[in-house]
Design a protein around this motif. Structure first.
Motif, mmCIF file in Angstrom:
data_model
loop_
_atom_site.group_PDB
_atom_site.id
_atom_site.type_symbol
_atom_site.label_atom_id
_atom_site.label_comp_id
_atom_site.label_asym_id
_atom_site.label_seq_id
_atom_site.Cartn_x
_atom_site.Cartn_y
_atom_site.Cartn_z
ATOM 1 N N ALA A 224 -3.860 2.994 -8.060
ATOM 2 C CA ALA A 224 -4.932 3.130 -7.075
ATOM 3 C C ALA A 224 -5.813 1.887 -7.020
ATOM 4 O O ALA A 224 -6.212 1.432 -5.940
ATOM 5 N N CYS B 55 1.041 3.737 -3.301
ATOM 6 C CA CYS B 55 0.617 5.125 -3.132
ATOM 7 C C CYS B 55 1.765 6.075 -3.465
ATOM 8 O O CYS B 55 1.581 7.074 -4.175
ATOM 9 N N ASN C 126 0.826 -1.206 0.000
ATOM 10 C CA ASN C 126 0.000 0.000 0.000
ATOM 11 C C ASN C 126 0.859 1.254 0.000
ATOM 12 O O ASN C 126 0.590 2.210 -0.723
ATOM 13 N N SER C 127 1.892 1.258 0.841
ATOM 14 C CA SER C 127 2.797 2.409 0.900
ATOM 15 C C SER C 127 3.513 2.602 -0.427
ATOM 16 O O SER C 127 3.625 3.722 -0.940
ATOM 17 N N SER D 238 -2.775 9.192 1.867
ATOM 18 C CA SER D 238 -2.516 9.613 0.486
ATOM 19 C C SER D 238 -1.858 10.989 0.427
ATOM 20 O O SER D 238 -0.869 11.194 -0.289
ATOM 21 N N PHE E 207 -6.878 9.378 -5.759
ATOM 22 C CA PHE E 207 -6.275 8.102 -5.374
ATOM 23 C C PHE E 207 -7.047 7.477 -4.219
ATOM 24 O O PHE E 207 -7.337 6.272 -4.227
ATOM 25 N N THR E 208 -7.396 8.292 -3.233
ATOM 26 C CA THR E 208 -8.133 7.792 -2.066
ATOM 27 C C THR E 208 -9.491 7.238 -2.480
ATOM 28 O O THR E 208 -9.898 6.157 -2.040
ATOM 29 N N TYR F 234 1.802 10.987 1.525
ATOM 30 C CA TYR F 234 2.764 10.359 0.625
ATOM 31 C C TYR F 234 3.091 11.217 -0.606
ATOM 32 O O TYR F 234 3.911 10.808 -1.425
ATOM 33 N N SER G 144 -3.881 -0.798 -5.254
ATOM 34 C CA SER G 144 -3.842 -0.525 -3.816
ATOM 35 C C SER G 144 -5.153 -0.913 -3.142
ATOM 36 O O SER G 144 -5.151 -1.499 -2.052
ATOM 37 N N PRO H 258 -4.045 13.179 -4.740
ATOM 38 C CA PRO H 258 -4.289 12.333 -3.551
ATOM 39 C C PRO H 258 -5.757 12.031 -3.302
ATOM 40 O O PRO H 258 -6.095 10.918 -2.897
ATOM 41 N N ARG I 201 -9.055 3.991 -4.460
ATOM 42 C CA ARG I 201 -8.607 2.924 -3.557
ATOM 43 C C ARG I 201 -9.764 2.385 -2.727
ATOM 44 O O ARG I 201 -9.956 1.170 -2.619
#
Length: 279
Positions: free
Chosen positions: A205, A24, A20-21, A81, A38-39, A84, A208, A35, A42
């Protein structure tokens, strides 16, 4: 389930969590996805996979999640998100893990749990590791991003505590993901001016959410009954280390002396708390 299968699946779950890290960080560093998008992707892809997995389960245990847990999940995912954007994978994973564990231990203290002398030493050592990592210096991570990741860790700690005894973990997680999706989409709409999605970022994404989150959590919940409590807690210490290795191999990120010392302090301190608690 045989010990070999438990070990293999446990390793696979830890790789997924570390993934996941990496996913992202790759998305926000090498693609144009923002971000918030992406969130949302995900959470949506994770909700879809977890829903399908929950439908196939035959467990008699029930569970559907809650809106409060969904909000905690969203705060974690969004903070994760946005942090990162500027944090290396290893530093982010270490701060996240440290914040999760320290917040859960602090909750136990607030509820009346008593720590032994070695546990206090471990807790202070872990807290000192986090503070030392954030002290100003040439190799210090960006403070705002670090605080975002710490906030994400606290939110995940709250989410984990709320999940205790809530029912079948896969069904509960699926319900929480599903509830978090519309809130995440609303937040994305509020930031539509800065929204950006490209094929590579979308792929990261989706991976993830569907693989590292959805399938990763399902695997972890499947092997938990075959692990002792101490083993289940300590094996998660491997996640920051796996993220660091992935960051070095796939992202070319450095692993400096400050991060090494902080890792030893944070992870070593948490080991002291966990081992002494079991005793």
């Amino acid at each position: 389930m045989s010990p070999l299968r438990v070990s293999c699946l446990t390793l696979l779950a830890m790789i997924a969590f570390a993934g996941n890290s990496l996913l992202c960080r790759m998305a926000l560093r090498h693609t144009t996805i923002d971000p918030a998008s992406f969130t949302s992707v995900r959470l949506a892809s994770g909700a879809a996979v977890l829903y399908l997995l929950a439908r196939t389960r035959t467990s008699s245990a029930r569970g559907q999640g809650s809106w409060k847990s969904a909000v905690a999940l969203l705060i974690y995912a969004a903070g994760f998100s946005f942090a990162y954007v500027n944090l290396p994978a290893a530093t982010g994973a270490l701060l996240l893990f440290g914040a999760v564990q320290i917040s859960m231990i602090s909750h136990g203290l607030w509820r009346g749990e008593r720590l032994r002398a070695m546990q206090w030493l471990g807790l202070l050592l872990a807290a000192a590791g986090v503070i030392g990592l954030l002290l100003p210096g040439l190799t210090a991570p960006p403070l705002q991003a670090s605080l975002l990741m710490i906030g994400a860790g606290v939110a995940w700690g709250v989410y984990s505590l709320r999940g205790r005894g809530a029912g079948d973990p896969t069904r509960v997680t699926a319900g929480n993901f599903a509830r978090a999706v519309p809130i995440a989409l609303l937040c994305s709409l509020l930031q539509w001016r800065s929204a950006s999605v490209d094929p590579a970022g979308l792929a990261y994404a989706l991976a993830s959410g569907a693989l590292a989150s959805g399938i990763g959590y399902a695997i972890w919940y499947a092997v938990l009954p075959g692990l002792k409590a101490t083993t289940a807690a300590t094996v998660q210490l491997s996640v920051p280390a796996l993220a660091a290795m992935g960051g070095i191999l796939f992202l070319g990120e450095p692993f400096g002396f400050r991060l090494l010392v902080a890792s030893v302090a944070i992870l070593g301190g948490i080991v002291l708390v966990i081992v002494q608690r079991q005793r």
